[in-house]
Design an enzyme around this catalytic site. Structure first.
Site, short mmCIF file in Angstrom:
data_model
loop_
_atom_site.label_atom_id
_atom_site.label_comp_id
_atom_site.label_asym_id
_atom_site.label_seq_id
_atom_site.Cartn_x
_atom_site.Cartn_y
_atom_site.Cartn_z
N GLY A 1 0.85 -1.20 0.00
CA GLY A 1 0.00 0.00 0.00
C GLY A 1 0.88 1.24 0.00
O GLY A 1 0.55 2.27 0.61
N TYR B 1 -15.27 -0.58 7.79
CA TYR B 1 -13.85 -0.30 7.99
C TYR B 1 -13.50 -0.46 9.47
O TYR B 1 -12.53 -1.14 9.82
CB TYR B 1 -13.58 1.14 7.52
CG TYR B 1 -12.21 1.68 7.82
CD1 TYR B 1 -11.08 1.14 7.24
CD2 TYR B 1 -12.07 2.77 8.68
CE1 TYR B 1 -9.81 1.67 7.51
CE2 TYR B 1 -10.81 3.31 8.95
CZ TYR B 1 -9.69 2.75 8.37
OH TYR B 1 -8.46 3.27 8.63
N1 SER Z 1 -8.88 8.65 8.24
C1 SER Z 1 -9.63 7.44 8.38
C2 SER Z 1 -10.98 7.58 7.83
O1 SER Z 1 -11.50 8.66 7.88
C3 SER Z 1 -9.73 7.06 9.83
O2 SER Z 1 -8.78 6.10 10.08
O3 SER Z 1 -11.55 6.62 7.39
#
Ligand code: SER
Length: 324
Positions: free
Chosen positions: A9, A140
């Site tokens: 990545g 996520y």
């Molecule tokens: N910056 C990330 C997001 O907004 C948080 O880990 O998904």
């Protein structure tokens, strides 16, 4: 054995900056950057890796005699909500591939990034501690919470030295975030410098934990360099930088661009942000490996504006171009 680091990545917001710092620290020949596509003008060793393909990871690990892996590939919070099951598959499959290759090849150290997205309504919103109850409400966040537990499992079960940080929103001029809920805090600076109006997808008073890129990279390297015995958290460490709301950034920006105009048009990302901490307690990181952030909102604003002015002065209006 020689340190040989694989960054998976490497073209992402953090990866593109981290590879450069690792090259400075270990030497260009000791860092192997990898991503789905090559990076134009990248100076160093680069391998194309689709991290959902374990054989390809293994091939590169063997070819370069890799001793450390930084696994940074993931689909972030906002983007992940478009295709929940595919996001889960990608985030978990790539992690399991890295864990398995690391275990089988007795990789010395692995880095796995987690996020403030692991927190949900069960955690206190202010000064959220490391061991708060985790009930994330995005795919996520669920994948990161599960990933942290799998990291700890590989440590306990196989002795894999895997280390992790829960990043706040990362703000940097060098690269762009993609698909996150905290992305507004980078975009807003680009718009200000380009003298364009900004439409903010969060409400003006939405406080979120953030960190400057330099601090985020330093935290990562400090954690990875810390003696193994001092690492007491094997799920993931909270780290704090600063906390601010969109209206606070706007106030700072207007000190430099008094005419900067912003409209607030909260969308589905507001729901995500409302469940995340406003501030973070990082006592364990401070105690175990001496974590201290160095940049506040004023510093960040001045540096972002100065660096983006330089970038756009060079004639480029293409935000995608990375700056190093
Ligand atoms: N910056 C990330 C997001 O907004 C948080 O880990 O998904």
């Amino acid at each position: 054995m020689d340190t040989k680091i694989l960054v998976i990545g490497a073209n992402g917001q953090l990866g593109s900056v981290l590879t450069g710092e690792l090259q400075k620290k270990f030497g260009d020949d000791h860092v192997i950057a990898s991503d789905l596509r090559t990076r134009e003008n990248y100076k160093g060793i680069f391998e194309i890796i689709d991290a959902t393909d374990i054989h390809r990871i293994q091939e590169v690990v063997t070819k370069h005699k890799i001793t450390q892996i930084y696994h940074l590939a993931a689909i972030l919070s906002a983007k992940g909500e478009e295709t929940p099951l595919a996001t889960w598959d990608i985030n978990m499959k790539t992690l399991f591939n890295v864990l398995e290759v690391s275990r089988k090849n007795t990789i010395d150290k692995v880095f796995f990034p987690s996020s403030i997205a692991v927190f949900g309504e069960g955690a206190p919103l202010e000064n959220t501690p490391d061991d708060a109850y985790l009930n994330p409400a995005t795919v996520y966040g669920i994948s990161k919470a599960a990933g942290e537990n799998w990291a700890q499992y590989y440590f306990l079960r196989y002795g894999l030295d895997i280390r992790s940080i829960r990043y706040p929103g990362v703000i940097g001029y060098q690269s762009l975030p993609g698909g996150g809920t905290t992305d507004y805090a980078v975009d807003i600076y680009h718009k200000a410098v380009l003298k364009e109006d900004f439409n903010c997808f969060l409400k003006e008073d939405t406080m979120l934990p953030m960190i400057f890129m330099e601090d985020a990279i330093r935290a990562t390297i400090e954690l990875m360099e810390a003696p193994k015995e001092s690492i007491t958290v094997r799920t993931s460490y909270n780290i704090a930088g600063i906390s601010f709301s969109p209206e606070e950034v706007v106030t700072e920006i207007r000190k430099l661009y008094p005419d900067f105009k912003v409209k607030y048009k909260p969308d589905f990302r507001q729901e995500i942000a409302s469940r995340w901490p406003k501030s973070i307690d990082d006592a364990s990181a401070t105690q175990d490996w001496g974590w201290q952030p160095a940049f506040d909102l004023k510093d960040i604003t001045e540096i972002m504006v100065e660096k983006l002015q330089e970038k756009y002065k060079k004639g480029s209006r293409n935000k995608e171009i990375l700056m190093f």
